[in-house]
Design a protein around this motif. Structure first.
Motif: not given
Lengths: 183, 1257
Positions: A82-86, A88
């Motif tokens: 997940s782009e946003l996960g990375i 973070d």
């Protein structure tokens, strides 16, 4: 999967490289240069995702990066992340560094590349996210540091004696905001 | 020696450490390379020393130098030395260096196997951790094969820190050694429910990664993941699972239907943007898979689009970017929903962030319609002018062409406009896409017959101004368009206004500076033009023009004859000779034009790009067979020329346009002609208009030198596309007006005719007729072309090897190589063979009953029983209650989801599994008529998937049939399902008869298959190892004890707590009164009598499991420990403190660990004479021999070494390494067990326990 993690400074000097797929040394350097070239020309106020990077990956891969004061943290990941996960995760990693080094700055990374690696190893393993809980990461790192201290005579371990000249500008980058319940 | 050590440590004080090295490099900025090379010399010296600390320091420095790009593989052996240090500090340095520079072809890796194995089993968890981390980076197929079993064992390590690492690394092991996937999978799956969130997350991670590449093999896990999705609160885990569902749902649309609701709920409830985004993404994937789907999906689409709009409008560029990215996915299936946000997307085109602009461009592709195409392209053209940097501009260019040419120019209503856009694009400086523009020009000119006149005129101008395109060397890419221009002018030269002028333009000396392939086209087409000129002069008495043309050719062609390019030279010299001959004839006044024209006669038809490939090979034709004797040296096949047409021609467009009948076309053409004639702005292809055009002021007078190349160029004399926008608008208006006049009938006809053509466009689009028809019919395809060509997977893809059916029962040959016998391939012990045979002999019967197939599912010789087993055991004691629970408390998700898990988790035989999944997906329980049957079904919870459906309240037994009918679209599907239902019914019936045993858990049975050899028809009765610990009206506690493989003095007690009452149970505390021999491990700092807090609470009806570690000293005697469980019962009115006493029984069996043993090793063991023997007899054992063996294996942790008829040898090992060997014989209900063990007391106790097991049954 994470294919590579690169940390380099504003001039493209590598501070930590971690490839999860084999590349020969010269190829690694070329990838760093290419990535630096791609990332460095981007403003700080544009998005943190980048497609392309012909050397590493291909169409399925993205570069996800964050820029802190003098350093770029770049993760090359495929579509299963997940782009946003990375984003973070990078923040978690940097905040962990900040806790472990107490106000981390570029010099810490320069002189303690090995320690940065050990911290990273508690976050990502073999290209997969191992732990996202900052407290857990720090706890494991600290236990291992204690273990090291108990084994090695003091004169080999050097204490930190650098001025904090490049303290990371945390204010520029908002905290972990995409996955709120992470912490 | 001592001196040496002292010397070593003194030297060390003067050694550079990493920090010194870094400092040194920073101080030698000018001669860095030289400095480093001296450092490397020092390092080489240090590596030669014996002192490991010195070596480690050197290796650490090498790791740094590796980062700077220095190859340090020469030190690989020293790195291995450092890795094998006994000190964690050095070991860690060694493994770090190895992980940075080892790879598959590093030869010293094979030396590391034993070292790594040692580290993996180290008592220090950080040694193990460091080894796992290192291994994850450099694991090779050999290492993976040799260590797979060790790593698999670590997946059940007591420390979650090790468990999560072991779970993660399994993915790498699978990649390198695909054979390990099936044996390891059951345990991996078990880890999905590990109590530690980190381990759980790791397992989800690995399975998602596996499933992403081969989704169909993991479809059967959907129910389990569904349960995790609805119960987990860890966003990282949720994201992974939701992403996984995105990959699974295209394979199974019914899964999508099930997902919509929970995903929608998450979208509404979550505050984490990352999770929200992934949910939206997966909902989109679901909607795509259901695209034909149900009517009420518009709400979901609307929700997604609306959430995405919020993201796009956010000031955070990251969210904006992702919003656009997701939007483009919706666009593919639901363009209308996206089109309403056109404003927003156009706005993004102006964003300062290039990534965002590119994403917006992607979206535009799908947003165009006949109505807005011109407007959008106009806007893009503005951006082209403004764009800085060639990359973005090139991207714009390709997007413009993509947008215009998509679906066979579906949205282009005016091709004059398009040609002028293409011509305008040639003004782009430094673009790489000249060939793209060229191929578009060719494509349009060839396929749109009506446009040729216009195109030819434009191309002639382009040729005339060729110097504008070739003037700058930087603009080389663009001169490709001259290729197209020359060809079009030549091929369609009959439409040329003034062929002589164009001919002159094509033969200018400057042409010789163009690339060879373009020159060649020039020469060839000059000849075509020449032919046209001759033809036009035919019958003209004054032959000067014709002769001038010949003279021009003869004058200019020699330049090309001298060309270095063979192609140009050859063509030029041919044509030159031809023209010379013609000139001679001309001088004799012979009419030659007809013959010359005949050279270039014939129409070209575009052929579909893959036409050739799609011709199936006729029967009996062997393309590889030689027709003649093979020549001595086979000629290499012609390299495929760069197909200039092939790129833009979409494949599937053919039928659409063929439907427009000829009459209609003719009618439209007529209408258009009339309209054009009436239109004063229309530039007609008549001589007069052309003239007017060329007389436009400024055309000839712009001096070339004055043109500043940094300003966007205008090729003089070329029309601006804007003009056409206006023209088109007027045309449309007019058309509309005309249409009104026409009678309704005609209109209707038209509509129905064209309705088929563009069903995707909005209603109003119907009114816009294209100005030209694209001549698509001529895109030829062979008659019997194959429907489609599948893109094949890259054969080098490592995931291809992991396309493994996980549902098939595990064969014995698939066992992982075990450490005690490293020669994994030499598994040929007779017992093994026999077992293999037995398993296969069982195969055909697998469908006969459910238990049977369940039995076979799990080959894993788990030393610790899987969670499932525990649950099974629980059933044994609470069949009744459970049945009630299942039927009555349908609103108890947690509990039932556990059931779900149990049911669907086991990889069973494929067909059966599919029906399980079908069941879950169809939402329908067994269509049983009576309440009794339902109860039975529920009671049989484990194998009956029907039980799961109770989770959803809408699936009451009666109702579902309708739902199901409604949901299954194809009748084919329906039939299948009905069949399955029938099967299920039959199974149910069978089960009714012996559902007593059956209920006790199938896992036991399945475990036994691998151990006990089974050949009899009769199914094994199910078993479980969980025994009741204590029970009262609130809670029921069951436990199982397993030895810890890693530590000979530890056992793990798994305890399942089940809340039986309607109240909430909280603050549970578990305490045991330690004995001298056995102690409960308590966290550091707590006293010896403190109780342990159980880390969860139990809502009504829910059960959960906790594990406790005990240290034991002696294991040869069984013993009992007294303990208490305290908890608070809380309901609305009150909360009470409750207490439950229990006795924990440590049997000797629980100290045994199932350990495989081969017959040869077993024989040696018996021969050694170290073992004491003992024996027992069991009378009246009334069960098949294989059941007997299975029971011993399961309950007492033995494995079968060898079995011959009614005699079997068995083996087990205690956690402290005692060997226990059994020889079991049966003769008419009497079983004799002769046993040997190196510890007689232990043996005696084990035998007693075995005896007790059989006396109970």
């Amino acid at each position: 999967m994470i294919k590579a993690i690169l940390i380099f400074n504003n001039h493209g000097k590598p501070r930590l490289i971690r490839f999860y797929q084999y590349f020969a040394e010269d190829m690694q350097q070329q990838i760093i240069r290419e990535t630096f070239h791609l990332v460095s020309k981007r403003d700080d106020n544009v998005c943190n995702f980048l497609e392309g990077g012909s050397l590493i990956g291909g169409s399925d891969y993205k570069l996800i990066y964050r820029h802190y004061a003098t350093l770029y943290f770049v993760f090359c990941v495929d579509s299963s992340e997940s782009e946003l996960g990375i984003l973070d995760l990078i923040q978690v990693f940097v905040e962990t560094l900040d806790k472990c080094f107490e106000n981390v700055c570029e010099l810490d990374l320069i002189f303690h590349m090995d320690k940065v690696h050990y911290i990273l190893q508690e976050v990502v393993m073999g290209g997969m996210v191992l732990e996202t809980n900052m407290n857990e990461i720090i706890a494991q790192v600290e236990v291992q540091n204690r273990l090291e201290k108990s084994e090695v005579r003091p004169f080999l371990s050097s204490s930190k004696s650098f001025p904090l000249i490049y303290v990371f500008g945390f204010s520029q980058v908002s905290a972990i905001k995409y996955s709120l319940s992470v912490l | 020696m001592a001196l040496k050590i002292v010397k070593g440590s003194i030297d060390r004080m003067f050694d550079k450490n990493l920090q010194d090295l870094v400092r040194g490099i920073r101080n030698h900025k000018e001669d860095e390379a030289k400095y480093i090379s001296t450092c490397i010399d020092e390092i080489k010296q240090e590596l030669k020393q014996d002192n490991i600390a010195v070596k480690a320091n050197a290796v650490c420095k090498l790791t740094y130098l590796q980062m700077l790009g220095y190859d340090v593989s020469w030190a690989a052996f020293n790195i291995v030395e450092v890795m094998s240090s006994s000190k964690f500090t050095y070991k860690r340095i060694g493994y770090l260096a190895a992980s940075q520079c080892f790879h598959e072809s590093t030869d010293v890796i094979m030396l590391t196997t034993n070292q790594i194995r040692k580290d993996l089993s180290s008592p220090n968890q950080y040694d193990t951790g460091v080894a796992l981390t290192g291994l994850s980076c450099f694991v090779t197929p050999d290492l993976a094969r040799d260590l797979a079993n060790d790593i698999m064992t670590l997946m059940s390590h007591t420390k979650p820190y090790i468990r999560k690492k072991a779970v993660l690394i399994m993915y790498k092991v699978f990649l390198k050694y695909p054979e390990s996937l099936r044996p390891a999978f059951p345990r991996l799956k078990e880890k999905l429910e590990d109590p530690d969130p980190g381990v759980q997350s790791a397992a989800v991670n690995v399975i998602c990664e596996l499933a992403r590449r081969n989704p169909k093999n993991y479809l059967s896990l959907a129910p389990l993941f569904f349960k995790l999705m609805t119960s987990s609160t860890n966003n990282w885990v949720l994201i992974k699972i939701i992403k996984l569902f995105g990959a699974l749902t295209p394979l199974e649309p019914r899964l999508g239907k099930k997902l919509i609701e929970p995903l929608t709920n998450l979208i509404h409830s979550t505050s984490a943007m990352s999770l929200l985004y992934e949910c939206v993404n997966t909902v989109i994937a679901v909607l795509i898979s259901l695209s034909s789907g149900m009517p009420n999906h518009s709400a979901s689409i609307q929700l997604c689009v609306q959430k995405l709009r919020i993201l796009i409008e956010d000031s955070d560029q990251n969210l904006k970017y992702l919003g656009l990215l997701a939007m483009s996915k919706i666009l593919k299936t639901h363009p209308k929903s996206v089109q309403s946000h056109k404003d927003l997307i156009l706005q993004c085109l102006d964003d300062k962030d290039e990534s965002i602009r590119l994403r917006a461009l992607d979206l535009l592709y799908g947003m165009v319609s006949k109505k807005n195409l011109m407007e959008i392209v106009k806007k893009l053209m503005l951006h082209v002018d403004k764009a800085e940097g060639t990359t973005y501009r090139d991207e714009l260019l390709t997007k413009i062409i993509d947008i215009c040419s998509q679906s066979n120019y579906q949205y282009i209503t005016n091709f004059e406009w398009y040609i002028s856009i293409l011509v305008e694009l040639t003004r782009l400086e430094g673009t790489r896409h000249g060939h793209l523009i060229a191929s578009q020009m060719l494509d349009v000119a060839i396929r749109v017959k009506a446009i040729r006149v216009f195109a030819v005129a434009q191309m002639a101008t382009l040729l005339d101004n060729a110097h504008m395109l070739t003037g700058n060397t930087q603009r080389n890419g663009i001169c490709e368009v001259l290729y197209a221009a020359a060809w079009i002018c030549g091929e369609f030269s009959e439409h040329l206004e003034n062929p002589m002028e164009t001919l002159e333009a094509m033969l200018r000396p400057k042409v010789a500076t163009l690339p060879g392939h373009i020159q060649a086209v020039y020469v060839q087409n000059a000849a075509k033009l020449f032919a046209t000129v001759l033809k036009s002069q035919e019958g003209n008495t004054d032959s000067t023009t014709a002769q001038e043309a010949s003279q021009l050719m003869i004058d200019r062609l020699p330049l090309f004859v001298q060309s270095a390019n063979l192609e140009v030279q050859e063509r030029a010299s041919c044509i030159l000779q031809l023209v010379k001959y013609i000139q001679k004839l001309q001088q004799k006044d012979v009419e030659v034009s007809e013959e010359v024209c005949a050279l270039f006669a014939g129409e070209l038809n575009p052929v579909a790009p893959k036409a050739q490939k799609k011709v199936p090979i006729p029967d009996g034709l062997d393309l590889d067979a030689w027709i003649n004797e093979p020549p001595s040296e086979s000629e290499s096949e012609d390299e495929q020329p760069k197909a200039i047409f092939s790129k833009e021609e979409p494949k599937h467009s053919r039928p659409r346009h063929t439907e427009v009948d000829e009459k209609e076309l003719a009618r439209r053409r007529e209408a258009r002609k009339q309209e054009q004639a009436n239109n004063p702005f229309y530039i007609k292809a008549s001589p007069s208009s052309q003239k007017v055009y060329q007389e436009t002021p400024g055309v000839e007078h712009i001096p070339v030198v004055q043109i500043d190349l940094s300003v966007p160029l205008k090729v003089p004399g070329l029309p601006m596309s804007d003009q056409y926008v206006k023209l088109e608008e007027e045309r449309r208006q007019k058309e509309r007006a005309e249409k009104k006049k026409k009678d309704k009938k005609k209109r209707k006809e038209k509509r129905s005719g064209r309705g088929k053509k563009h069903d995707s466009g909005p209603e109003s689009e119907e009114d816009i007729t294209p100005a030209h028809m694209v001549d698509i019919v001529t895109e030829e395809m062979p008659e019997n072309a194959l429907p489609s060509d599948d893109d094949e997977r890259d054969p080098a893809d490592p995931h291809k090897a992991l396309d493994i059916d996980l549902d098939k029962p595990l064969a014995d040959s698939e066992k992982l190589p075990v450490r005690s016998h490293r020669a994994a391939e030499v598994l040929k012990s007779p017992a093994e063979d026999e077992e293999g045979e037995n398993v296969s002999s069982l195969e055909p019967k697998k469908k006969s009953s459910k238990e049977k197939r369940e039995k076979k599912k799990d080959k894993d010789k788990d030393r610790k029983k899987s969670k499932e087993e525990k649950k099974k055991k629980k059933h044994k004691h609470e069949e009744k209650e459970e049945a009630d629970l299942l039927c009555g408390q349908a609103d108890e998700p947690a509990f039932q989801s556990e059931e779900t898990n149990e049911v669907v988790t086991p990889p069973t035989s494929t067909s059966a599994d599919v029906s399980d999944l079908d069941f879950w997906l169809s939402n329908a329980p067994v269509p049983s008529n009576t309440q009794e049957a339902a109860t039975v079904a529920a009671a049989e919870a484990a194998p009956a998937p029907g039980a799961i459906s109770v989770t959803t309240p809408d699936s009451e037994p009666e109702e579902p049939k309708d739902t199901e009918m409604e949901e299954t679209k194809s009748s084919k599907h329906k039939k299948k399902k009905q069949k399955r239902e029938k099967e299920d019914k039959e199974k149910k019936k069978k089960k009714k008869h012996h559902h007593h045993h059956h209920h006790h858990g199938d896992k036991g049975g399945e475990e036994s298959v691998q151990n006990g050899t089974v050949e009899e028809e009769e199914p094994l009765p199910p078993m479980s190892n969980y025994c009741l610990l204590a029970e009262n009206s609130y809670i029921k506690v069951a436990y199982d004890i397993q030895g810890n493989l890693q530590d000979g003095s530890q056992v793990v007690v798994s305890v399942i707590f089940e809340n039986k009452c309607d109240s909430f149970l909280k603050s549970m505390e578990f305490n045991v009164l330690d004995s001298l021999n056995s102690k409960l491990q308590r966290p550091e700092g707590s006293g010896p009598h403190d109780s342990l807090t159980i880390p969860f609470q139990l809502p009504p009806g829910v059960s959960n499991e906790a594990r406790f570690v005990f240290t034991v000293q002696s294991i040869i005697m069984p013993q009992k420990l007294k303990g208490t469980l305290t908890f608070i019962v809380k309901n609305e009115e009150s909360s009470t403190h409750e207490k439950l006493d229990f006795k924990l029984h440590f049997t000797c069996t629980s100290y045994l660990i199932t350990t495989p043993c081969y017959s040869d090793a077993f024989a040696k063991l018996l021969e050694s004479g170290d073992l004491k023997s003992s024996s027992i007899r069991l009378e009246g054992v009334n069960m098949p021999f294989h059941h007997l063996l299975a029971r011993i294996c399961f309950h007492h942790h033995f494995s079968v070494v060898e079995r011959i008829d009614s005699c079997a040898s068995m083996y087990s090992r205690s956690i402290q390494g005692h060997h226990v060997c059994l020889l079991v014989k049966i003769s008419s209900q009497t079983v004799s067990v002769d046993a040997k063990c190196d510890e007689p007391t232990l043996l005696g106790n084990v035998l007693d326990e075995i005896k007790q097991t059989f006396s109970q049954c």
